[in-house]
Design an enzyme around this catalytic site. Structure first.
Site, PDB file in Angstrom:
ATOM      1  N   SER A 141      37.559  18.311 -29.396  1.00  0.00           N
ATOM      2  CA  SER A 141      38.439  17.751 -30.132  1.00  0.00           C
ATOM      3  C   SER A 141      39.546  18.686 -30.704  1.00  0.00           C
ATOM      4  O   SER A 141      39.084  19.686 -31.218  1.00  0.00           O
ATOM      5  CB  SER A 141      37.647  17.047 -31.461  1.00  0.00           C
ATOM      6  OG  SER A 141      36.939  15.991 -31.180  1.00  0.00           O
TER       7      SER A 141
ATOM      8  N   HIS B 103      42.291  14.377 -27.752  1.00  0.00           N
ATOM      9  CA  HIS B 103      41.729  14.201 -26.634  1.00  0.00           C
ATOM     10  C   HIS B 103      42.793  14.062 -25.296  1.00  0.00           C
ATOM     11  O   HIS B 103      43.250  12.701 -25.358  1.00  0.00           O
ATOM     12  CB  HIS B 103      40.387  13.566 -26.237  1.00  0.00           C
ATOM     13  CG  HIS B 103      39.331  14.233 -26.760  1.00  0.00           C
ATOM     14  ND1 HIS B 103      38.242  14.956 -26.302  1.00  0.00           N
ATOM     15  CD2 HIS B 103      39.009  14.096 -28.320  1.00  0.00           C
ATOM     16  CE1 HIS B 103      37.432  15.138 -27.374  1.00  0.00           C
ATOM     17  NE2 HIS B 103      37.747  14.847 -28.261  1.00  0.00           N
TER      18      HIS B 103
ATOM     19  N   HIS C  75      32.521  10.245 -25.904  1.00  0.00           N
ATOM     20  CA  HIS C  75      31.591  10.432 -26.915  1.00  0.00           C
ATOM     21  C   HIS C  75      30.616   9.024 -27.154  1.00  0.00           C
ATOM     22  O   HIS C  75      31.032   8.056 -26.741  1.00  0.00           O
ATOM     23  CB  HIS C  75      31.946  10.483 -28.427  1.00  0.00           C
ATOM     24  CG  HIS C  75      32.973  11.893 -28.273  1.00  0.00           C
ATOM     25  ND1 HIS C  75      34.262  11.705 -28.048  1.00  0.00           N
ATOM     26  CD2 HIS C  75      32.873  13.053 -28.780  1.00  0.00           C
ATOM     27  CE1 HIS C  75      34.882  12.950 -27.975  1.00  0.00           C
ATOM     28  NE2 HIS C  75      33.741  13.821 -28.601  1.00  0.00           N
TER      29      HIS C  75
ATOM     30  N   TYR D  41      29.702   7.681 -29.847  1.00  0.00           N
ATOM     31  CA  TYR D  41      30.377   6.998 -30.844  1.00  0.00           C
ATOM     32  C   TYR D  41      31.449   5.960 -30.463  1.00  0.00           C
ATOM     33  O   TYR D  41      31.772   4.981 -31.256  1.00  0.00           O
ATOM     34  CB  TYR D  41      30.475   7.805 -32.178  1.00  0.00           C
ATOM     35  CG  TYR D  41      31.808   8.616 -31.892  1.00  0.00           C
ATOM     36  CD1 TYR D  41      33.257   8.217 -31.652  1.00  0.00           C
ATOM     37  CD2 TYR D  41      31.542  10.260 -31.872  1.00  0.00           C
ATOM     38  CE1 TYR D  41      34.256   9.257 -31.545  1.00  0.00           C
ATOM     39  CE2 TYR D  41      32.717  11.034 -31.765  1.00  0.00           C
ATOM     40  CZ  TYR D  41      33.989  10.648 -31.512  1.00  0.00           C
ATOM     41  OH  TYR D  41      35.233  11.227 -31.274  1.00  0.00           O
ATOM     42  N   GLU D  42      32.031   6.375 -29.425  1.00  0.00           N
ATOM     43  CA  GLU D  42      33.197   5.536 -28.908  1.00  0.00           C
ATOM     44  C   GLU D  42      32.677   4.353 -27.997  1.00  0.00           C
ATOM     45  O   GLU D  42      33.341   3.258 -27.857  1.00  0.00           O
ATOM     46  CB  GLU D  42      33.965   6.285 -27.854  1.00  0.00           C
ATOM     47  CG  GLU D  42      34.806   7.627 -28.605  1.00  0.00           C
ATOM     48  CD  GLU D  42      35.326   8.248 -27.297  1.00  0.00           C
ATOM     49  OE1 GLU D  42      36.452   7.948 -26.921  1.00  0.00           O
ATOM     50  OE2 GLU D  42      34.769   9.309 -26.919  1.00  0.00           O
TER      51      GLU D  42
ATOM     52  N   ALA E 116      34.037  20.733 -31.903  1.00  0.00           N
ATOM     53  CA  ALA E 116      34.287  20.934 -33.243  1.00  0.00           C
ATOM     54  C   ALA E 116      32.998  20.388 -33.814  1.00  0.00           C
ATOM     55  O   ALA E 116      32.362  19.509 -33.541  1.00  0.00           O
ATOM     56  CB  ALA E 116      35.391  19.969 -33.644  1.00  0.00           C
TER      57      ALA E 116
ATOM     58  N   MET F  68      29.006  15.434 -33.166  1.00  0.00           N
ATOM     59  CA  MET F  68      28.816  14.459 -32.637  1.00  0.00           C
ATOM     60  C   MET F  68      28.686  14.124 -31.134  1.00  0.00           C
ATOM     61  O   MET F  68      29.082  13.404 -30.304  1.00  0.00           O
ATOM     62  CB  MET F  68      29.671  13.331 -32.983  1.00  0.00           C
ATOM     63  CG  MET F  68      29.916  13.438 -34.483  1.00  0.00           C
ATOM     64  SD  MET F  68      31.204  12.169 -34.909  1.00  0.00           S
ATOM     65  CE  MET F  68      31.055  12.533 -36.765  1.00  0.00           C
ATOM     66  N   SER F  69      28.664  15.540 -30.459  1.00  0.00           N
ATOM     67  CA  SER F  69      28.998  15.581 -29.065  1.00  0.00           C
ATOM     68  C   SER F  69      28.015  16.726 -28.100  1.00  0.00           C
ATOM     69  O   SER F  69      26.735  16.931 -28.840  1.00  0.00           O
ATOM     70  CB  SER F  69      30.234  15.935 -28.449  1.00  0.00           C
ATOM     71  OG  SER F  69      30.511  17.179 -28.899  1.00  0.00           O
TER      72      SER F  69
ATOM     73  N   ASN G  58      35.179  22.385 -40.186  1.00  0.00           N
ATOM     74  CA  ASN G  58      34.909  22.221 -41.647  1.00  0.00           C
ATOM     75  C   ASN G  58      33.527  22.599 -42.101  1.00  0.00           C
ATOM     76  O   ASN G  58      32.750  22.518 -41.374  1.00  0.00           O
ATOM     77  CB  ASN G  58      35.354  20.574 -41.710  1.00  0.00           C
ATOM     78  CG  ASN G  58      34.118  19.844 -40.993  1.00  0.00           C
ATOM     79  OD1 ASN G  58      34.783  19.655 -39.843  1.00  0.00           O
ATOM     80  ND2 ASN G  58      33.126  19.338 -41.648  1.00  0.00           N
TER      81      ASN G  58
ATOM     82  N   HIS H  59      39.134  13.957 -41.066  1.00  0.00           N
ATOM     83  CA  HIS H  59      39.562  14.082 -39.600  1.00  0.00           C
ATOM     84  C   HIS H  59      40.773  15.030 -39.546  1.00  0.00           C
ATOM     85  O   HIS H  59      40.759  15.831 -38.305  1.00  0.00           O
ATOM     86  CB  HIS H  59      39.494  12.975 -38.806  1.00  0.00           C
ATOM     87  CG  HIS H  59      39.591  12.946 -37.295  1.00  0.00           C
ATOM     88  ND1 HIS H  59      38.587  13.737 -36.566  1.00  0.00           N
ATOM     89  CD2 HIS H  59      40.549  12.539 -36.597  1.00  0.00           C
ATOM     90  CE1 HIS H  59      39.200  13.527 -35.487  1.00  0.00           C
ATOM     91  NE2 HIS H  59      40.186  13.151 -35.407  1.00  0.00           N
TER      92      HIS H  59
HETATM   93  N1  HPA Z   1      30.069  16.579 -38.922  1.00  0.00           N
HETATM   94  C1  HPA Z   1      29.740  16.096 -37.638  1.00  0.00           C
HETATM   95  N2  HPA Z   1      30.882  16.073 -36.609  1.00  0.00           N
HETATM   96  C2  HPA Z   1      31.774  16.883 -36.969  1.00  0.00           C
HETATM   97  C3  HPA Z   1      31.996  17.431 -38.092  1.00  0.00           C
HETATM   98  C4  HPA Z   1      31.124  17.361 -39.112  1.00  0.00           C
HETATM   99  O1  HPA Z   1      31.189  17.653 -40.150  1.00  0.00           O
HETATM  100  N3  HPA Z   1      33.133  18.253 -37.911  1.00  0.00           N
HETATM  101  C5  HPA Z   1      33.638  18.070 -36.752  1.00  0.00           C
HETATM  102  N4  HPA Z   1      32.581  17.058 -35.964  1.00  0.00           N
END
Ligand code: HPA
Length: 270
Positions: free
Chosen positions: A24, A55, A77, A79-80, A107, A205-206, A229, A241
């Site tokens: 990302s 992306h 992903h 989640y998609e 990320a 998440m990847s 973050n 995000h």
């Molecule tokens: N959690 C999960 N996935 C992420 C995060 C997070 O804090 N930051 C970037 N991808």
């Protein structure tokens, strides 16, 4: 799979040894390749189109300081709504094209309080909490074994190569354990406290499905998280995000430089 390979072979004769998957907001590296051929994912049969913001969605093949390299700019992903098999499709295709080592970038949220937003961290190991595995179902024995070993999923040798490349630009790379969640909601503070107890330093998440599929096929994996973050509840602020994408933009140039120095070294021994 065969159709995807034929479609790529029709565009270029390059046999990449190393591949890089960009996470990302971490695009930009593909422009470093010379004599490059860019193939939008939608032109490759069976390749899942990426839908996440930030992306780009293309396979780029080219030359980096003499190293034949494939860049997957954009990934699918879970989640998609993609199946685990779709998520690892690209990794399997580039492995079939000749890739022996793969760099997975992502990320991630920082759980380890020693990390700061914007840090780049080498993944030393993972905890798969996504509730799925891309190898579930009948095993394709042509790809790899039914029960692949995962005791050195991210070989130390590759992390050493990355650290050495990083030293050349005065960059210190920490290491940590990555916990993979399904998403797309960010974690609750209670989940992050639980992940911390489990031994996770990073959350995202990847990456884990790709790392499993790559290990299955005998590829060596280097994985690099950008701490976009601090994870939920570590700081007294919400996760947005936009912050994730903004940090990605801030760190992108450093990551590009790190990859530019690391990939040819990986290719030299691959
Ligand atoms: N959690 C999960 N996935 C992420 C995060 C997070 O804090 N930051 C970037 N991808």
């Amino acid at each position: 799979m065969e159709q995807a390979i034929a479609a790529i072979r029709a565009r270029t004769a390059i046999s990449p040894r190393v591949a890089v998957v960009l996470g990302s907001g971490l695009g930009g590296f593909a422009e470093q390749l010379r004599e490059r051929v860019e193939i939008p994912y939608e032109q490759i049969p069976g390749w899942p189109p990426s839908t996440a913001v930030g992306h780009a969605g293309r396979l780029v093949l080219g030359n980096l300081d003499g190293a034949a390299t494939a860049v997957l700019a954009g990934r699918a992903h879970l989640y998609e709504g993609y199946t685990p098999e779709q998520v690892v499709f690209g990794v399997r295709v580039v492995a079939r094209l000749g890739v022996r080592r793969i760099v997975l970038t992502n990320a991630a949220g920082g759980i380890n309080p020693d990390y700061a937003r914007g840090a780049l961290v080498l993944i030393s190991d993972h905890i798969n909490l996504q509730g799925s595995n891309p190898l579930a179902g009948p095993n394709d024995d042509r790809l790899g074994p039914r029960f692949p070993d995962m005791s050195e999923a991210y070989p130390e040798r590759l992390r050493d190569i990355a650290r050495e490349a990083a030293r050349g630009i005065g960059l210190a790379l920490a290491e940590g354990v990555y916990a993979a969640m399904l998403g797309p909601s960010y974690e609750t503070p209670a989940e992050i406290r639980a992940l911390r107890v489990l031994g996770a330093d990073l959350v995202g998440m990847s990456t884990v499905p790709e790392a499993i599929a790559a290990n299955h096929m005998g590829l060596e994996v280097l994985a690099i998280s950008c701490v976009t973050n601090m994870a939920a509840g570590i700081l007294k602020q919400k996760i947005d995000h936009e912050e994730v994408l903004e940090t990605g933009r801030m760190v992108r140039a450093t990551l590009v430089e790190l990859l530019r120095r690391t990939v040819p070294r990986l290719a030299a021994e691959a």
